[in-house]
Enzyme design. Structure first.
Site, PDB file in Angstrom:
ATOM      1  N   SER A  62       0.828  -1.215   0.000  1.00 38.50           N
ATOM      2  CA  SER A  62       0.000   0.000   0.000  1.00 38.50           C
ATOM      3  C   SER A  62       0.858   1.259   0.000  1.00 38.50           C
ATOM      4  O   SER A  62       0.516   2.247   0.637  1.00 38.50           O
ATOM      5  CB  SER A  62      -0.901  -0.001   1.229  1.00 38.50           C
ATOM      6  OG  SER A  62      -0.098  -0.201   2.385  1.00 38.50           O
TER       7      SER A  62
ATOM      8  N   LYS B 170      15.414  -0.989 -15.517  1.00 43.45           N
ATOM      9  CA  LYS B 170      15.338   0.443 -15.859  1.00 43.45           C
ATOM     10  C   LYS B 170      15.648   1.312 -14.633  1.00 43.45           C
ATOM     11  O   LYS B 170      16.023   2.478 -14.770  1.00 43.45           O
ATOM     12  CB  LYS B 170      13.988   0.795 -16.483  1.00 43.45           C
ATOM     13  CG  LYS B 170      12.770   0.672 -15.571  1.00 43.45           C
ATOM     14  CD  LYS B 170      12.509   1.845 -14.682  1.00 43.45           C
ATOM     15  CE  LYS B 170      11.437   1.575 -13.662  1.00 43.45           C
ATOM     16  NZ  LYS B 170      11.292   2.648 -12.668  1.00 43.45           N
TER      17      LYS B 170
END
Ligand SMILES: NC(=O)C1=CN([C@@H]2O[C@H](COP(=O)(O)OP(=O)(O)OC[C@H]3O[C@@H](n4cnc5c(N)ncnc54)[C@H](O)[C@@H]3O)[C@@H](O)[C@H]2O)C=CC1
Ligand SMILES: O=C(CO)COP(=O)(O)O
Length: 420
Positions: free
Chosen positions: A18, A272
């Site tokens: 979360s 990335k």
């Protein structure tokens, strides 16, 4: 409206995590289950790593007259009371069908679809806590950007989660800065899901390199784990084919492209983050867009090379160049991502990146720094550090062995042919 579903059961979806992206994805799926009540149950349990939080005076929820507002409160209570994750996704209204839950076991109880979305350093321990608590026929999607490196090799989280919990797990990754998605600004994403044959009443897309059978063998070229037997999804549930998985994530502002290349999607998201650090380093030196573009070009080549060299039998090079999880994520992450921004500040201010992370991110976590170390440890064991000059340069800069100014020299001479 009449429910035309022939299935007597619906899928229960939960989100494990979360943070900034975890909460955003919970919002996306909470909106979608409401639109597809024939397929999905309506409540989304969202696991929250519980902590106490004091609403800042800048928040619209701050009320100096109320003790509730000025004293620390449990984050789950704040999320459930305000329908907002005031710490990790402030100022975004969350659908009321998201239920913040501090207990991970009850979060996943009865869930047939588990979405894993938390910083990668925490997933191992969470999965340990979930062993034996997940439905045997549950399916997972990992939104985690990182890889798991151990003396066993380099593993994708989709795979390590799948193995630990003995479930099939796919992956979601794309050019998706969470705050932009939460504000419903248009983006694309890539979902990799290779439906176990018994889940799918529909064929996987034509040209799929993997067909439609479950594949739990190790995605690392040189290691292959024993095939675990997956439990079939009971026929009472709607099938978990590409169409239904897509309907869980696709929004008008969040366009999903489905693929079966779990390795390519996972690696694009993980690697990335190393490239984004390099982009931040050169930008921090004030070197401009040309330098950043050079870093991105070399970065994408190293991603493809890494994928094909170590995950070749299951990874498609095109995933990196054609899908959101590849080149598009490099571009967005090297423009406005947290790894890029913190690396840039670290160079400009001459400070350690960890110090900047602590100061700037309010508890959010960088993934690129630990991934650079993890990938380097793997490359070292394989004896191929020199074949990945940019990944290696980032590691050496973080370690203090090189300076950002050294990047051009360190990557020089590594043309496409060198990287082949
Ligand atoms: N934020 C973004 O824009 C995007 C992030 N991602 C990826 O999604 C994954 C999750 O990232 P975010 O949700 O942004 O996380 P985040 O960077 O917001 O991290 C904070 C989260 O970590 C939790 N946490 C802190 N200590 C913990 C502990 N000891 N055990 C378990 N949890 C703990 C916090 O409670 C909070 O939920 C990462 O792999 C990230 O690379 C992917 C796309 C976009
Ligand atoms: O993954 C991201 C965008 O796609 C976010 O990257 P950062 O973790 O660097 O913010």
């Amino acid at each position: 409206m009449a429910n035309l579903s022939i299935h007597s059961k619906k899928h229960k979806v939960c989100v494990v995590g979360s943070g900034n992206w975890g909460t955003t994805i919970a919002k996306v799926v909470a909106e979608n289950v409401a639109e597809h009540p024939d397929i999905f149950e309506q409540d989304i349990q969202m696991w929250v790593y519980e902590e106490e939080y004091t609403i800042p005076s800048s928040s619209k929820h701050h009320d100096p007259g109320s003790a509730l507002s000025t004293k620390p409160q449990k984050l789950t209570q704040l999320i459930n009371g305000l329908h907002e994750n005031v710490k990790y996704l402030p100022d975004i209204a969350l659908p009321k069908n998201i239920i913040a839950n501090p207990d991970v076991a009850s979060t996943v109880e009865g869930a047939t679809i588990l979405i894993f979305n938390l910083p990668h350093q925490f997933i191992g321990r969470i999965c340990d806590n979930l062993v034996g608590k997940v439905l045997p026929y549950a399916r997972g999607i990992s939104c985690i950007k990182g890889v798991s490196v151990s003396d066993q090799g380099c593993e994708l989280f989709s795979e390590s989660i799948g193995k630990k919990l003995n479930i099939y797990c796919g992956a979601l990754s794309g050019a998706n800065i969470a705050n932009e998605v939460a504000l419903e600004k248009w983006s694309e994403t890539t979902v990799a899901y290779e439906p176990p044959a018994m889940d799918s009443k529909q064929p996987t897309p034509e040209g799929s390199p993997h067909g439609s059978t479950a594949n739990l063998t190790s995605l690392n070229n040189e290691k292959s784990s024993p095939k675990a037997k997956l439990a079939a999804l009971p026929a009472e549930y709607p099938p978990l084919n590409h169409k239904n998985i897509r309907s869980l994530f696709h929004r008008p502002y969040f366009h999903v492209r489905m693929t079966t290349d779990v390795a390519g999607v996972s690696l694009g998201g993980a690697l990335k983050n190393i490239v984004a650090l390099a982009a931040g380093f050169v930008d921090g030196l004030g070197w401009g867009d040309n330098a950043k573009s050079a870093v991105m070009r070399i970065g994408i080549l190293e991603e493809v090379k890494f994928g094909l060299q170590f995950f070749g039998h299951s990874c498609r090079g095109e995933t990196f160049t054609e899908e959101s999880c590849g080149v598009a994520d490099i571009i967005t992450s090297c423009s406005g991502g947290r790894n890029f921004r913190c690396a840039k500040m670290a160079v400009k201010e001459g400070k350690a990146i960890g110090e900047i992370e602590e100061r700037e991110l309010n508890g959010q976590k960088l993934q690129g720094t630990s991934t650079a170390y993890e990938v380097n440890a793997f490359l070292k064991v394989k004896g191929v550090e020199g074949e990945f000059p940019l990944f290696t340069a980032v590691y050496n800069i973080l370690e203090g062995n090189n300076r950002p100014e050294d990047i051009p020299r360190l990557v020089e001479g590594h043309s496409r042919a060198d990287l082949d």
